[in-house]
Write a protein that holds these residues in place. Structure first.
Motif: not given
Ligand code: AMP
Ligand code: MG
Length: 434
Positions: A145-173
């Protein structure tokens, strides 16, 4: 002389976090995120098919069977033009939006399309029938169903996170094509010593190979920073100074050797001559006592530089800072000082918290007599059996014995002072490999 924790505090108070830099997402691997990121859309953005098959209404499956009219076909990237009514099915591909009314997907493997009834209209629609055998299928099967993973405006990553490949993929999404980060620092490494030769060279009498450069460069990369090798400087002050000037262009400069009390320990004087302010020299630590730490700052505000045509141009206003460590020449001292102090500086620069080295507690397996007023780091083997950490000390000849550390996966930490440790006593352990 400072204790280890006092030295760590000095480093943390001296090292200022980098100014955040805006970079393209593709260049952000290994950097630390300098902003909180929220999603710009629902994920998935629509009720999405998770399998190739038929989108239908759950109520149409009675006793695991349905015979339905196929009204159209929807591939990923297009949108359905008809809702699915009772008695109807839409042929659907993985990733396509479910038509209104449909609440599950029956996979092709559970369907038989009756070709004799099929006919494609001018709009490429289908009007055949399909038989479905889908005994265990209920509403929600094979769809997200729509928005099961994330709703618009939901926090995705916090400042201080070291960016590895999975974070980069998530930011691309979520469409974060540019982002604010603290980039990994560049760290120069300079080995000093008349006795040093390159790794590939057969040492002559009195010479040894420059193993510290290789080890420190690997530790730098392991800590997520970028290594810049400056090679070897002999024990000649002018030679050391020339290389220091080069190294001060980096964010951090590491020198190995020449910081003890010997006649040819020229590094502190050379650093002073180059304008590096000493913060501390020597720490109550074994191995690693001779460590030197200082800060170099050059205010190039209002400076002018000439371009090739001889025109004077104002330089950008900035203060160039380089943090400088004089590490002991003895390899294990150098190694420990990197893990304790240099890594703390790297993490402080990159906004990684807490910047201090992490330890775990473990039960000692050996008897050990600790002597002296320095905190001791001893190569050890750390095991975890049924949730219990245990640690056994490895036979070790001291700071020049690098080979013993190869058998170790951690360093047992013994506080300053004399004490006999017995098997079963709890000790702190700094884990080498995470
Ligand atoms: P120093 O701190 O210069 O007095 O050196 C202490 C010990 O470390 C001496 O035995 C040196 O030969 C050794 N050493 C110094 N630099 C290196 C290096 N780059 N690689 C391996 N061993 C070194
Ligand atoms: Mg030396």
């Amino acid at each position: 002389m400072l204790t280890v924790s006092e030295a760590l505090e000095k480093i943390i108070s001296e090292v200022c976090i980098f100014a955040p830099r805006e970079v393209d997402l593709k260049d952000a691997l290994g950097s630390t995120l300098a902003e909180n990121v929220v999603s710009d859309l629902n994920n998935p953005p629509f009720n999405k098919a998770l399998m190739d098959g038929y989108a239908i209404r759950a109520e149409d499956i009675t006793e695991g069977f349905a015979r339905l009219k196929v009204i159209e076909e929807v591939a990923a990237g297009s949108v359905p033009s008809h809702p699915v009514q009772k008695g109807e099915a839409t042929r659907i591909m993985t990733g396509a939006p479910l038509p209104e009314g449909a609440d599950l997907v029956v996979p092709f493997e559970e369907s038989t399309y009756d070709e004799s009834t099929g006919q494609e209209s001018a709009e490429q629609e289908i009007a055949g029938t399909v038989e479905l055998k889908a005994s265990k299928r209920t509403a929600g099967s094979n769809m997200m169903p729509e928005a099961t993973v994330l709703k618009k405006g939901d926090a995705v990553l916090e400042a201080g996170t070291v960016l590895q490949f999975q974070e980069l993929g998530s930011l691309a999404e979520i469409g974060k094509a540019k982002l604010k980060v603290y980039p990994p620092p560049e760290i120069s490494v300079l080995a000093t010593g008349d006795e040093l030769v390159e790794v590939s060279v057969q040492p002559k009498a009195g010479q040894i190979r420059n193993s510290n450069e290789t080890m420190l460069a690997a530790q730098i990369e392991n800590a997520g920073a970028v290594a810049n090798r400056l090679g070897i400087a002999g024990d000649v002050q002018e030679e050391i100074e020339a290389k220091i000037i080069q190294g001060l262009q980096s964010d951090i400069l590491l020198l190995s050797g020449g910081v003890s009390a010997g006649k040819l320990d020229l590094v502190p004087a050379a650093l002073k001559k180059c304008g590096v302010r000493e913060v501390f020299h020597k720490v109550k630590l074994k191995p690693g006592k001779p460590i030197w730490f200082g800060v170099y700052q050059k205010d190039i505000k209002n400076g002018q530089k000439e371009n090739k045509q001889g025109q004077k141009k104002n330089k950008k206003e900035e203060i160039k800072t380089c943090y400088v460590f004089g590490l002991p020449g003895n390899p294990v001292g150098s190694m420990i000082c990197f893990e304790l102090f240099v890594k703390t500086a790297i993490q402080s620069l990159m906004g990684i918290t807490p910047p201090v080295p992490q330890t775990v507690q473990a039960k000692l397996e050996n008897e050990y007599a600790k002597r002296g007023d320095r905190e001791l780091y001893h190569p050890c083997s750390l095991k975890n059996e049924s949730g219990m950490n245990s640690v056994s000390l490895i036979r070790w000849q001291g700071s020049a014995d690098l080979q013993s550390t190869v058998k170790a996966n951690a360093m047992a930490v013994f506080p300053a002072g004399d004490r006999i440790y017995h098997p079963g006593d709890l000790v702190d352990v700094m884990v080498w490999h995470e």
